[in-house]
Motif scaffolding. Structure first.
Motif, mmCIF file in Angstrom:
data_model
loop_
_atom_site.group_PDB
_atom_site.id
_atom_site.type_symbol
_atom_site.label_atom_id
_atom_site.label_comp_id
_atom_site.label_asym_id
_atom_site.label_seq_id
_atom_site.Cartn_x
_atom_site.Cartn_y
_atom_site.Cartn_z
ATOM 1 N N GLU A 198 7.644 3.084 -14.067
ATOM 2 C CA GLU A 198 8.270 1.790 -13.835
ATOM 3 C C GLU A 198 7.222 0.781 -13.361
ATOM 4 N N ARG A 199 7.543 -0.473 -13.562
ATOM 5 C CA ARG A 199 6.652 -1.527 -13.081
ATOM 6 C C ARG A 199 6.533 -1.448 -11.562
ATOM 7 N N GLU A 200 5.322 -1.648 -11.075
ATOM 8 C CA GLU A 200 5.040 -1.502 -9.648
ATOM 9 C C GLU A 200 4.465 -2.799 -9.095
ATOM 10 N N LEU A 201 4.983 -3.230 -7.964
ATOM 11 C CA LEU A 201 4.407 -4.367 -7.253
ATOM 12 C C LEU A 201 3.156 -3.881 -6.532
ATOM 13 N N VAL A 202 2.028 -4.447 -6.870
ATOM 14 C CA VAL A 202 0.755 -3.986 -6.335
ATOM 15 C C VAL A 202 0.370 -4.734 -5.067
ATOM 16 N N ALA A 203 0.425 -6.070 -5.138
ATOM 17 C CA ALA A 203 -0.020 -6.870 -3.996
ATOM 18 C C ALA A 203 0.628 -8.246 -4.045
ATOM 19 N N THR A 204 0.778 -8.820 -2.854
ATOM 20 C CA THR A 204 1.397 -10.135 -2.704
ATOM 21 C C THR A 204 0.548 -10.984 -1.784
ATOM 22 N N ILE A 205 0.481 -12.280 -2.089
ATOM 23 C CA ILE A 205 -0.195 -13.215 -1.197
ATOM 24 C C ILE A 205 0.623 -14.502 -1.120
ATOM 25 N N THR A 206 0.877 -14.952 0.098
ATOM 26 C CA THR A 206 1.636 -16.182 0.286
ATOM 27 C C THR A 206 0.710 -17.391 0.197
ATOM 28 N N SER A 207 1.305 -18.565 0.208
ATOM 29 C CA SER A 207 0.500 -19.784 0.152
ATOM 30 C C SER A 207 -0.387 -19.915 1.390
ATOM 31 N N GLY A 208 0.023 -19.296 2.474
ATOM 32 C CA GLY A 208 -0.764 -19.337 3.694
ATOM 33 C C GLY A 208 -1.795 -18.246 3.806
ATOM 34 N N GLY A 209 -1.823 -17.365 2.803
ATOM 35 C CA GLY A 209 -2.840 -16.328 2.790
ATOM 36 C C GLY A 209 -2.414 -14.992 3.349
ATOM 37 N N MET B 55 2.267 -15.550 -4.684
ATOM 38 C CA MET B 55 1.706 -15.012 -5.928
ATOM 39 C C MET B 55 1.663 -13.491 -5.811
ATOM 40 N N ARG B 56 1.845 -12.831 -6.933
ATOM 41 C CA ARG B 56 1.931 -11.375 -6.917
ATOM 42 C C ARG B 56 1.173 -10.763 -8.095
ATOM 43 N N TRP B 57 0.664 -9.580 -7.877
ATOM 44 C CA TRP B 57 0.152 -8.731 -8.948
ATOM 45 C C TRP B 57 1.104 -7.550 -9.110
ATOM 46 N N TYR B 58 1.460 -7.285 -10.358
ATOM 47 C CA TYR B 58 2.228 -6.111 -10.717
ATOM 48 C C TYR B 58 1.398 -5.292 -11.694
ATOM 49 N N ARG B 59 1.813 -4.040 -11.878
ATOM 50 C CA ARG B 59 1.214 -3.237 -12.936
ATOM 51 C C ARG B 59 2.278 -2.348 -13.567
ATOM 52 N N HIS B 60 2.030 -2.026 -14.818
ATOM 53 C CA HIS B 60 2.968 -1.191 -15.568
ATOM 54 C C HIS B 60 2.157 -0.152 -16.327
ATOM 55 N N ALA B 61 2.315 1.086 -15.905
ATOM 56 C CA ALA B 61 1.616 2.196 -16.557
ATOM 57 C C ALA B 61 2.561 2.872 -17.538
ATOM 58 N N VAL C 292 -1.333 -1.873 -17.402
ATOM 59 C CA VAL C 292 -1.430 -3.294 -17.697
ATOM 60 C C VAL C 292 -1.067 -4.040 -16.415
ATOM 61 N N TYR C 293 -1.927 -4.934 -15.999
ATOM 62 C CA TYR C 293 -1.734 -5.692 -14.765
ATOM 63 C C TYR C 293 -1.245 -7.098 -15.112
ATOM 64 N N TYR C 294 -0.193 -7.498 -14.425
ATOM 65 C CA TYR C 294 0.423 -8.799 -14.658
ATOM 66 C C TYR C 294 0.407 -9.615 -13.366
ATOM 67 N N CYS C 295 0.222 -10.910 -13.522
ATOM 68 C CA CYS C 295 0.394 -11.783 -12.366
ATOM 69 C C CYS C 295 1.697 -12.572 -12.514
ATOM 70 N N ASN C 296 2.204 -12.941 -11.382
ATOM 71 C CA ASN C 296 3.473 -13.665 -11.290
ATOM 72 C C ASN C 296 3.360 -14.631 -10.115
ATOM 73 N N ALA C 297 3.980 -15.779 -10.255
ATOM 74 C CA ALA C 297 3.863 -16.758 -9.175
ATOM 75 C C ALA C 297 5.088 -17.658 -9.139
ATOM 76 N N GLN C 298 5.375 -18.156 -7.958
ATOM 77 C CA GLN C 298 6.419 -19.178 -7.823
ATOM 78 C C GLN C 298 5.717 -20.532 -7.823
ATOM 79 N N VAL C 299 5.947 -21.286 -8.883
ATOM 80 C CA VAL C 299 5.207 -22.526 -9.099
ATOM 81 C C VAL C 299 6.156 -23.710 -9.016
ATOM 82 N N ILE C 300 5.756 -24.706 -8.277
ATOM 83 C CA ILE C 300 6.482 -25.966 -8.255
ATOM 84 C C ILE C 300 5.688 -26.934 -9.114
#
Length: 123
Positions: A44-55, A34-40, A92-100
């Protein structure tokens, strides 16, 4: 299918804190990274933070030591605790995730985005 919904944005003074949430809903089997991005504005859009399924986590240099990403797998929700906010964190902060997810008898992978939540840091 699957939806991501952000919440928690708002107006805050420099030095203040906010906590963003990103809730995933639908026929979810599991969520990987899962990731947080932001766009000011004007940037350009910036990747702010990432967290894996394992933390495991990773942060942009611009937010290290101030922001903390976390997740609650039982709730399919990710968080971003933002402290010591600066004017330049306005975006503006956006979340993104790889979902099964489950569809019928099969499982598929989706890469959805939330609609975004506005964070304004201003005095």
């Amino acid at each position: 299918q699957v939806q991501l919904v952000e919440s928690g944005g708002g107006l805050v003074q420099p030095g203040g804190s906010l906590r963003l949430s990103c809730a995933a809903s639908g026929d979810i089997f599991s969520i990987n990274t899962m990731r947080w991005y932001r766009h000011a504005p004007g940037k350009e859009r910036e990747l702010v933070a990432t967290i894996t399924s394992g933390g495991n986590t990773n942060y942009a240099d611009s937010v290290k030591g101030r922001f903390t990403i976390s997740r609650d797998n039982a709730k399919n929700t990710m968080y971003l605790q933002m402290n010591s906010l600066k004017l330049e964190d306005t975006a503006v902060y956006y979340c993104n995730a790889q979902v099964i997810y489950t569809t019928g008898l099969s499982r598929r992978t989706l890469d959805p985005w939330g609609q975004g939540t506005l964070v304004t840091v201003s005095s």
